[in-house]
Design a protein around this motif. Structure first.
Motif, mmCIF file in Angstrom:
data_model
loop_
_atom_site.group_PDB
_atom_site.id
_atom_site.type_symbol
_atom_site.label_atom_id
_atom_site.label_comp_id
_atom_site.label_asym_id
_atom_site.label_seq_id
_atom_site.Cartn_x
_atom_site.Cartn_y
_atom_site.Cartn_z
ATOM 1 N N VAL A 117 3.725 -0.373 4.405
ATOM 2 C CA VAL A 117 2.369 -0.739 4.812
ATOM 3 C C VAL A 117 1.812 -1.774 3.843
ATOM 4 O O VAL A 117 1.875 -1.591 2.622
ATOM 5 C CB VAL A 117 1.443 0.499 4.838
ATOM 6 N N ARG B 146 -4.356 -4.420 8.249
ATOM 7 C CA ARG B 146 -3.258 -3.574 7.783
ATOM 8 C C ARG B 146 -2.024 -3.801 8.661
ATOM 9 O O ARG B 146 -2.139 -3.855 9.892
ATOM 10 C CB ARG B 146 -3.687 -2.114 7.813
ATOM 11 N N TRP C 271 1.937 -2.638 9.562
ATOM 12 C CA TRP C 271 2.951 -1.573 9.494
ATOM 13 C C TRP C 271 4.301 -2.157 9.883
ATOM 14 O O TRP C 271 4.492 -2.600 11.011
ATOM 15 C CB TRP C 271 2.563 -0.433 10.434
ATOM 16 N N MET D 246 0.808 -1.212 0.000
ATOM 17 C CA MET D 246 0.000 0.000 0.000
ATOM 18 C C MET D 246 0.846 1.269 0.000
ATOM 19 O O MET D 246 0.611 2.179 -0.781
ATOM 20 C CB MET D 246 -0.927 0.000 1.226
ATOM 21 N N HIS D 247 1.842 1.335 0.895
ATOM 22 C CA HIS D 247 2.649 2.552 1.008
ATOM 23 C C HIS D 247 4.085 2.215 1.388
ATOM 24 O O HIS D 247 4.332 1.246 2.106
ATOM 25 C CB HIS D 247 2.078 3.502 2.076
ATOM 26 N N ARG E 104 -1.622 -4.598 3.117
ATOM 27 C CA ARG E 104 -3.001 -4.951 3.439
ATOM 28 C C ARG E 104 -3.205 -6.428 3.127
ATOM 29 O O ARG E 104 -2.872 -6.891 2.034
ATOM 30 C CB ARG E 104 -3.995 -4.106 2.638
ATOM 31 N N VAL F 58 -2.400 7.152 6.032
ATOM 32 C CA VAL F 58 -3.030 5.984 6.654
ATOM 33 C C VAL F 58 -4.039 6.317 7.749
ATOM 34 O O VAL F 58 -4.934 5.518 8.020
ATOM 35 C CB VAL F 58 -1.947 5.043 7.237
ATOM 36 N N ALA G 161 -5.176 2.887 12.557
ATOM 37 C CA ALA G 161 -4.755 2.717 11.169
ATOM 38 C C ALA G 161 -4.231 1.318 10.881
ATOM 39 O O ALA G 161 -4.245 0.867 9.736
ATOM 40 C CB ALA G 161 -3.674 3.743 10.809
ATOM 41 N N PHE G 162 -3.750 0.618 11.925
ATOM 42 C CA PHE G 162 -3.129 -0.692 11.721
ATOM 43 C C PHE G 162 -3.607 -1.693 12.767
ATOM 44 O O PHE G 162 -3.816 -1.342 13.929
ATOM 45 C CB PHE G 162 -1.597 -0.576 11.809
#
Length: 488
Positions: free
Chosen positions: A456, A440, A442, A289-290, A458, A343, A376-377
């Protein structure tokens, strides 16, 4: 009851604040729906009042708008980045002959170090957070390191991880178009990536990269490099191998700051298979994702806080500065400042922005608002660099012990395996059956330079623990260990 009565108002207040914050997050997160639904209702009510003649008059305009929508949609789908999938990954589990307890390590080093240096390392080991089943290339203790022993260690770790990965994915090694290897301390010529090409007799068109001297976060840098390469080459597999040849950085001098790595670094490596083939999505575990990279090398203090050089007697080692923890904290703050907007839910971003305005514009004396990354995670894979590193990040990110468990157990069971440690973390969560579809992840890595990097992922599907085969599988029932064992 009388003793607890004075605390009741505070308890009720905390409950109210908790639910007020939950209500606020819910409101902000669903604001777009709260705005769109009334607009759609108003449009439908307006359309219901129009006659057939009115609708025919609007048909030409509607057709033009539809053409524009199709055009822009085509441009968007043609220009967007290719999706990159993590098909699977593997973590190398050394043979039991390399397993060494802390006590046995001290005994084996007794004829190498003087009493003072030996006692210092013993104290560090006792407080390190490492258990008694980590791995060291014992063929080289007492000190008998040679260049050939480094190569043997590298080949055993790297090929062991790759062989396991190929068996998992059933991908032919010849189908892999990109190979990236990262090893910070040991960089022979020909390179380790060339060693892989030679060992597996790969074709002449394979693209190889060898990253050296980039520290414990080089594995995440390799993910970034692979992602960039996969954007320009369709239907391709990329193999990433993260390894550290610990024997090549073992220090036998007397400087205490140089003895610390002896107590933390252990054998370990990982192999990761990435793909940009859409056909691989159904069988892949995660989607990238990132990637956010932060480099603080312009700051002299950050640049010199972790590096390799020689002591006054010419003995080579990794030197860790007393500024390491402070530099790591600063690098993390810079990194999450960039990562946060990507995120965090809008509700957290607004709270952070409001705190920033209050402190900078209105000069209010208040602590900076730390965003709640737990929103976020679901999973945190923090580089198991050492107990102090994990304690500092837990405090900075305000994480509960449950979310720190994979990192602490990785440090306890395998030690600091450098850039591959984040994959042992993820393997732990998989072995525990904690990865669910949509979760998610991290991954956070720190490295010399000084760098802080984040990746990141998913989860594309739930990972069935019963079908996993990784270094934790046969002993996962023994974890987590009690905190008293970590503090011993």
């Amino acid at each position: 009851m009388a003793e607890n009565a004075p605390n009741l108002p505070n308890f009720l207040l905390s409950v109210r604040l908790k639910y007020a914050k939950l209500g606020y997050h819910y409101l902000i997160s669903n604001a777009i729906y709260l705005l769109i639904v009334p607009i759609l209702v108003a449009m439908l009510l307006h359309l219901s009042t129009l006659t057939i003649e009115d609708l025919m008059n609007h048909f030409a305009m509607l057709k033009s708008c539809s053409t524009l929508v199709v055009f822009f949609a085509t441009v968007y789908f043609m220009s967007r980045p290719r999706n990159v999938y993590l098909v699977d990954f593997s973590c190398y589990k050394p043979h039991e002959r390399f397993m060494m307890s802390k006590q046995l390590m001290i005994e084996n080093m007794s004829n190498i170090f003087d009493e003072e240096s030996l006692m210092f390392q013993k104290k560090i080991l006792e407080r390190s957070g490492l258990g008694d089943k980590t791995y060291i290339p014992i063929d080289t203790i007492p000190f008998k390191y040679t260049f050939s022993s480094y190569l043997n260690e590298a080949e055993e770790e790297i090929c062991g991880a790759i062989d396991d990965l190929l068996a998992k994915t059933r991908v032919k090694i010849g189908d892999i178009g990109i190979i990236i290897v990262n090893s910070s301390a040991f960089n022979p010529s020909p390179s380790l990536s060339s060693m892989i090409v030679n060992h597996y007799k790969l074709g002449v068109n394979v693209i190889t990269y060898n990253l050296g001297g980039m520290g414990c976060s080089a594995g995440l840098i390799s993910v970034d490099l692979a992602n960039r390469l996969l954007q320009g080459q369709a239907n391709t597999y990329a193999l990433i191998v993260s390894a550290e040849i610990v024997s090549s950085a073992f220090y036998i001098g007397k400087q205490r700051s140089r003895l610390l790595p002896n107590c933390l670094f252990r054998m370990g490596s990982s192999a990761i298979l990435l793909s940009n083939r859409s056909s691989d999505r159904p069988r892949s575990k995660y989607q990238l994702m990132h990637v956010v990279r932060t480099h603080k090398g312009a700051d002299d203090r950050a640049y010199r806080c972790a590096y390799i050089d020689e002591d006054e007697n010419g003995k080579r080692s990794v030197l860790l500065s007393k500024d390491l923890m402070a530099v790591a904290g600063e690098a993390l703050k810079t990194n999450i400042t960039t990562l946060g907007p990507l995120v965090l839910p809008m509700s957290e971003q607004l709270l952070f922005f409001a705190s920033l305005i209050a402190r900078k514009v209105f000069e209010r004396k208040m602590k900076p608002y730390i965003p709640d990354f737990k929103m976020a995670f679901e999973h945190f894979c923090i580089h198991a660099g050492g107990r102090a590193v994990l304690d500092e990040l837990q405090k900075n990110l305000d994480l509960p012990e449950f979310l720190m468990e994979p990192s602490r157990m990785t440090l306890y069971r395998f030690g600091n395996t450098s850039s591959s440690s984040i994959w042992y973390n993820l393997a732990y969560s998989e072995a525990k059956g904690r990865i669910k579809k949509g979760d998610r992840v991290w991954q956070i890595g720190f490295g010399s330079g000084f760098k802080c990097n984040s990746v990141v992922w998913r989860a594309l599907r739930a990972v069935d623990a019963a079908k996993q085969k990784n270094p934790w599988t046969d002993e996962i029932q023994d974890f987590p260990v009690h905190r008293s064992h970590l503090d011993a």
